[in-house]
Design an enzyme around this catalytic site. Structure first.
Site, mmCIF file in Angstrom:
data_model
loop_
_atom_site.group_PDB
_atom_site.id
_atom_site.type_symbol
_atom_site.label_atom_id
_atom_site.label_comp_id
_atom_site.label_asym_id
_atom_site.label_seq_id
_atom_site.Cartn_x
_atom_site.Cartn_y
_atom_site.Cartn_z
ATOM 1 C CB SER A 82 -0.846 0.000 1.275
ATOM 2 O OG SER A 82 -1.467 1.249 1.481
ATOM 3 C CE1 TYR A 93 -4.388 -2.140 5.115
ATOM 4 C CE2 TYR A 93 -3.543 0.028 4.553
ATOM 5 C CZ TYR A 93 -4.020 -1.212 4.159
ATOM 6 O OH TYR A 93 -4.114 -1.520 2.824
HETATM 7 N N1 LIG Z 1 -8.310 -0.698 -2.137
HETATM 8 C C1 LIG Z 1 -7.335 0.112 -1.738
HETATM 9 O O1 LIG Z 1 -7.516 1.343 -1.690
HETATM 10 C C2 LIG Z 1 -5.999 -0.468 -1.354
HETATM 11 C C3 LIG Z 1 -4.917 0.408 -1.214
HETATM 12 C C4 LIG Z 1 -3.699 -0.101 -0.832
HETATM 13 C C5 LIG Z 1 -3.547 -1.453 -0.609
HETATM 14 N N2 LIG Z 1 -4.598 -2.299 -0.750
HETATM 15 C C6 LIG Z 1 -4.388 -3.715 -0.498
HETATM 16 O O2 LIG Z 1 -4.898 -4.481 -1.567
HETATM 17 C C7 LIG Z 1 -5.189 -5.794 -1.115
HETATM 18 C C8 LIG Z 1 -6.552 -6.218 -1.638
HETATM 19 O O3 LIG Z 1 -7.550 -5.448 -1.025
HETATM 20 P P1 LIG Z 1 -8.779 -4.804 -1.831
HETATM 21 O O4 LIG Z 1 -8.584 -3.353 -1.828
HETATM 22 O O5 LIG Z 1 -8.992 -5.507 -3.100
HETATM 23 O O6 LIG Z 1 -9.975 -5.085 -0.773
HETATM 24 P P2 LIG Z 1 -11.170 -6.125 -0.749
HETATM 25 O O7 LIG Z 1 -12.073 -5.922 -1.905
HETATM 26 O O8 LIG Z 1 -11.749 -6.029 0.617
HETATM 27 O O9 LIG Z 1 -10.435 -7.527 -0.933
HETATM 28 C C9 LIG Z 1 -9.736 -8.143 0.111
HETATM 29 C C10 LIG Z 1 -9.612 -9.617 -0.197
HETATM 30 O O10 LIG Z 1 -8.911 -10.246 0.890
HETATM 31 C C11 LIG Z 1 -9.604 -11.429 1.233
HETATM 32 N N3 LIG Z 1 -9.367 -11.821 2.612
HETATM 33 C C12 LIG Z 1 -9.581 -11.113 3.757
HETATM 34 N N4 LIG Z 1 -9.273 -11.865 4.838
HETATM 35 C C13 LIG Z 1 -8.862 -13.078 4.357
HETATM 36 C C14 LIG Z 1 -8.416 -14.262 4.956
HETATM 37 N N5 LIG Z 1 -8.325 -14.392 6.289
HETATM 38 N N6 LIG Z 1 -8.077 -15.300 4.168
HETATM 39 C C15 LIG Z 1 -8.169 -15.196 2.824
HETATM 40 N N7 LIG Z 1 -8.575 -14.097 2.182
HETATM 41 C C16 LIG Z 1 -8.923 -13.042 2.944
HETATM 42 C C17 LIG Z 1 -11.071 -11.120 0.960
HETATM 43 O O11 LIG Z 1 -11.767 -12.337 0.694
HETATM 44 P P3 LIG Z 1 -12.762 -13.091 1.712
HETATM 45 O O12 LIG Z 1 -13.374 -12.049 2.601
HETATM 46 O O13 LIG Z 1 -13.721 -13.747 0.788
HETATM 47 O O14 LIG Z 1 -11.887 -14.075 2.431
HETATM 48 C C18 LIG Z 1 -10.950 -10.309 -0.322
HETATM 49 O O15 LIG Z 1 -10.930 -11.158 -1.434
HETATM 50 C C19 LIG Z 1 -5.091 -5.750 0.402
HETATM 51 O O16 LIG Z 1 -3.855 -6.316 0.816
HETATM 52 C C20 LIG Z 1 -5.124 -4.259 0.721
HETATM 53 O O17 LIG Z 1 -4.481 -3.951 1.927
HETATM 54 C C21 LIG Z 1 -5.824 -1.825 -1.138
#
Ligand SMILES: NC(=O)c1ccc[n+]([C@@H]2O[C@H](COP(=O)([O-])OP(=O)(O)OC[C@H]3O[C@@H](n4cnc5c(N)ncnc54)[C@H](OP(=O)(O)O)[C@@H]3O)[C@@H](O)[C@H]2O)c1
Length: 244
Positions: free
Chosen positions: A141, A154
């Site tokens: 991130s 975080y």
């Molecule tokens: N969106 C942003 O603005 C942003 C910015 C910087 C970094 N990120 C990073 O990008 C990555 C993806 O996040 P996203 O933004 O796409 O959010 P998201 O839509 O909430 O996706 C998160 C994913 O992680 C999975 N997950 C959560 N807990 C889990 C567990 N215990 N075991 C297996 N899977 C798990 C969820 O699936 P289930 O709930 O089905 O298990 C979901 O598929 C994360 O690492 C986040 O920190 C996102």
């Protein structure tokens, strides 16, 4: 363009960046193995990818459980014969000020965002070494580079995976590629887990300018598609209009 077809395991493929990454890599001819807890979502995604001519399968995965992650990577290898890329993407972000003392949420972020990534490395590194190469793509991130109020824990988890990724890179010269992809604000379900009312409200403004998840998928696809001697180590992707 043509790409060397790879076997790619994606954690957290049920929504957001993981889902977009699965779709993007499938269009490049890679074979996908998708993991998350919401298998109904994974089933729909797998069907969509295969209906469009791609190759994908899924398995329920909780990245906080090391044995579960080992079983996930083993299943990918059994199905496809190898695993070339692990996209350590699963993450949670229940933001709150430290003084709110949401210890359970701190633990969950550490368990998913840090231990989950380590479990992915532990599950796949021996197989990658044995097959003569592999690639870890970890989703950090902009919070891996800077800290902001409500995001201390975080950001700590993302600083940690940045350190782990860099350590892995330094120890793995010769056969393992290591990429850290650090998104700025991106459309996804990530903010849905925020239980602190003030942090949740603040996120509405902070997240008003966001990239589509496909933009991050594109960055991941770029790193994956490089020639085997090229290791793209870090990519930071922000919306043009965002200062954070
Ligand atoms: N969106 C942003 O603005 C942003 C910015 C910087 C970094 N990120 C990073 O990008 C990555 C993806 O996040 P996203 O933004 O796409 O959010 P998201 O839509 O909430 O996706 C998160 C994913 O992680 C999975 N997950 C959560 N807990 C889990 C567990 N215990 N075991 C297996 N899977 C798990 C969820 O699936 P289930 O709930 O089905 O298990 C979901 O598929 C994360 O690492 C986040 O920190 C996102």
């Amino acid at each position: 363009m043509t790409f060397a077809a790879k076997v790619v395991a994606v954690t957290g493929a049920s929504s957001g960046i993981g889902e977009a990454t699965a779709r993007r890599l499938a269009t490049h001819g890679h074979r996908l193995f998708l993991g998350a807890r919401r298998t109904d979502r994974l089933e729909v995604l797998t069907k969509e990818i295969t209906a469009a001519g791609g190759t994908a399968a899924f398995q329920r995965l909780d990245v906080t459980d090391a044995a579960d992650v080992r079983a996930f990577v083993s299943a990918a290898r059994e199905l496809y014969g190898r695993v070339d890329v692990v996209v350590n993407n699963a993450g949670v972000m229940p933001l709150s000020p430290l003084e709110a003392l949401k210890v359970d949420e701190w633990d969950r972020m550490i368990d998913v965002n840090v231990r989950g990534v380590l479990h992915g490395i532990a599950a796949a590194l021996p197989a990658m070494r044995a097959q003569g190469g592999g690639h870890f793509v970890t989703i950090a991130s902009v919070g891996a580079y800077e800290v902001s109020p409500t995001a201390a824990v975080y950001c700590a988890t993302k600083f940690a995976v940045r350190a782990i990724s860099e350590g892995l890179r330094q120890e793995s010269t010769g056969d393992i590629r290591v990429t850290l992809v650090s998104p700025g604000v991106t459309e996804s379900e990530l903010a849905d887990s925020i239980s602190d009312p003030a942090a949740r409200e603040a996120m509405k403004t902070y997240r008003a300018v966001a990239l589509p998840a496909s933009a991050i998928a594109e960055a991941i696809a770029f790193a994956v598609s490089q020639p085997s001697q090229v290791d793209v180590n870090e990519i930071v992707v922000r919306p043009v209009a965002s200062a954070q």
